[in-house]
Design an enzyme around this catalytic site. Sequence first.
Site, PDB file in Angstrom:
ATOM      1  CG  ASN A   9       4.140  36.291  85.091  1.00  0.00           C
ATOM      2  OD1 ASN A   9       4.099  35.148  85.532  1.00  0.00           O
ATOM      3  ND2 ASN A   9       3.055  36.980  84.770  1.00  0.00           N
ATOM      4  CD1 TRP A  10       9.850  32.782  83.870  1.00  0.00           C
ATOM      5  CD2 TRP A  10      10.188  30.730  84.713  1.00  0.00           C
ATOM      6  NE1 TRP A  10      11.207  32.624  84.053  1.00  0.00           N
ATOM      7  CE2 TRP A  10      11.435  31.373  84.566  1.00  0.00           C
ATOM      8  CE3 TRP A  10      10.156  29.439  85.228  1.00  0.00           C
ATOM      9  CZ2 TRP A  10      12.631  30.753  84.915  1.00  0.00           C
ATOM     10  CZ3 TRP A  10      11.345  28.828  85.576  1.00  0.00           C
ATOM     11  CH2 TRP A  10      12.575  29.481  85.417  1.00  0.00           C
ATOM     12  CE  LYS A  11       2.194  36.167  81.356  1.00  0.00           C
ATOM     13  NZ  LYS A  11       1.396  36.922  80.404  1.00  0.00           N
ATOM     14  CG  HIS A  94      -1.140  38.513  85.666  1.00  0.00           C
ATOM     15  ND1 HIS A  94      -1.840  38.235  84.512  1.00  0.00           N
ATOM     16  CD2 HIS A  94       0.082  38.935  85.275  1.00  0.00           C
ATOM     17  CE1 HIS A  94      -1.060  38.465  83.466  1.00  0.00           C
ATOM     18  NE2 HIS A  94       0.123  38.893  83.910  1.00  0.00           N
ATOM     19  CD  GLU A  96      -1.960  36.078  81.439  1.00  0.00           C
ATOM     20  OE1 GLU A  96      -1.304  35.305  82.164  1.00  0.00           O
ATOM     21  OE2 GLU A  96      -1.453  36.700  80.492  1.00  0.00           O
ATOM     22  CD  GLU A 166       1.717  42.833  83.831  1.00  0.00           C
ATOM     23  OE1 GLU A 166       2.811  42.534  83.350  1.00  0.00           O
ATOM     24  OE2 GLU A 166       0.858  41.991  84.141  1.00  0.00           O
ATOM     25  N   GLY A 172       1.131  40.188  76.095  1.00  0.00           N
ATOM     26  CA  GLY A 172       1.265  39.121  75.106  1.00  0.00           C
ATOM     27  C   GLY A 172       0.756  39.500  73.734  1.00  0.00           C
ATOM     28  CB  SER A 211       4.306  43.573  74.424  1.00  0.00           C
ATOM     29  OG  SER A 211       3.166  42.754  74.218  1.00  0.00           O
ATOM     30  N   GLY A 232       6.890  38.970  80.659  1.00  0.00           N
ATOM     31  CA  GLY A 232       6.305  37.648  80.431  1.00  0.00           C
ATOM     32  C   GLY A 232       7.128  36.851  79.436  1.00  0.00           C
TER      33      GLY A 232
HETATM   34  P1  PGA Z   1       4.172  39.711  78.234  1.00  0.00           P
HETATM   35  O1  PGA Z   1       3.451  39.386  79.641  1.00  0.00           O
HETATM   36  O2  PGA Z   1       5.515  40.319  78.556  1.00  0.00           O
HETATM   37  O3  PGA Z   1       4.281  38.395  77.557  1.00  0.00           O
HETATM   38  O4  PGA Z   1       3.285  40.689  77.521  1.00  0.00           O
HETATM   39  C1  PGA Z   1       3.561  40.256  80.747  1.00  0.00           C
HETATM   40  C2  PGA Z   1       2.740  39.777  81.906  1.00  0.00           C
HETATM   41  O5  PGA Z   1       1.635  39.264  81.683  1.00  0.00           O
HETATM   42  O6  PGA Z   1       3.148  39.887  83.057  1.00  0.00           O
END
Ligand code: PGA
Length: 253
Positions: A9-11, A94, A96, A166, A172, A211, A232
């Site tokens: 997931n590149w965001k 997600h 976010e 998640e 993150g 993470s 991520g």
């Molecule tokens: P992260 O993000 O691996 O940077 O914790 C995962 C995600 O939000 O899908």
Amino acid sequence: MNQLLIVGNWKMHKTVAETKEHIKRLKPLVFRSAAGVWLAVPYTDIVASAELTGHTEIQIGAQNMSDLLGGSLTGEISAPMIIEAGAKFVILGHSERRRFFGESDAMINRKVKLAFRSGLQVILCIGETLDERKADQTFSVLQTQLEKCLEGVSHEHASQLVVAYEPVWAIGSKQSASQENVEEIHVLCKNFIASTNGLSQDRIRVLYGGSVTPSNAKDYLQKPNIDGLLVGSASLDVQSFAEIIHQADEMMQ
Ligand code: PGA
């Protein structure tokens, strides 16, 4: 063992030029991977990513889409648009999106149904906050999210669903959830989906995200009910992401 699935997931990272460079380096490293490799890229990178991965097993997807097919909705993007650009799947719900853009379970539910009707595969994200976990509400929160986000989803579509567990506090944060705890939660989620959607448990795929790094990926993948990982930050680095995929490959041999 079912095929393990590793999703990057590149965001909001990587321009088109960076994407081309990244995929050119990634391709030879994951050539003939036994694990599924999916990349959820920014909208603007879908076309280039899909072209560059055209003859490979890598699947390209989007990180969100509108709950409507079209209209006067400035800044939105529809399912047919991402499909024509080359997306095969979409991440929905997600944390976010829920946290920063106010997406509700009801809206995510409309998106899930529309994505399936449009022919996309769906990764539905669910997860509890730290406060909810501390209050011992983890499973009731996940159950509500599953119930509401999957309301009215047909049996046929539910069988194509990928769920990503998640925990919000683990995203993150360099604080990943323990493998034992994730395994336990995945079993509860599978039981719940099986009982509400009438699917057999082995048809339900649940990924872990939060993470994940090359140092902890294997510990998650060893658990029988962790069917893959949503990665991520570690997916932004070609070597780290390829290393995670290689660990999944090894597990599948
Ligand atoms: P992260 O993000 O691996 O940077 O914790 C995962 C995600 O939000 O899908």
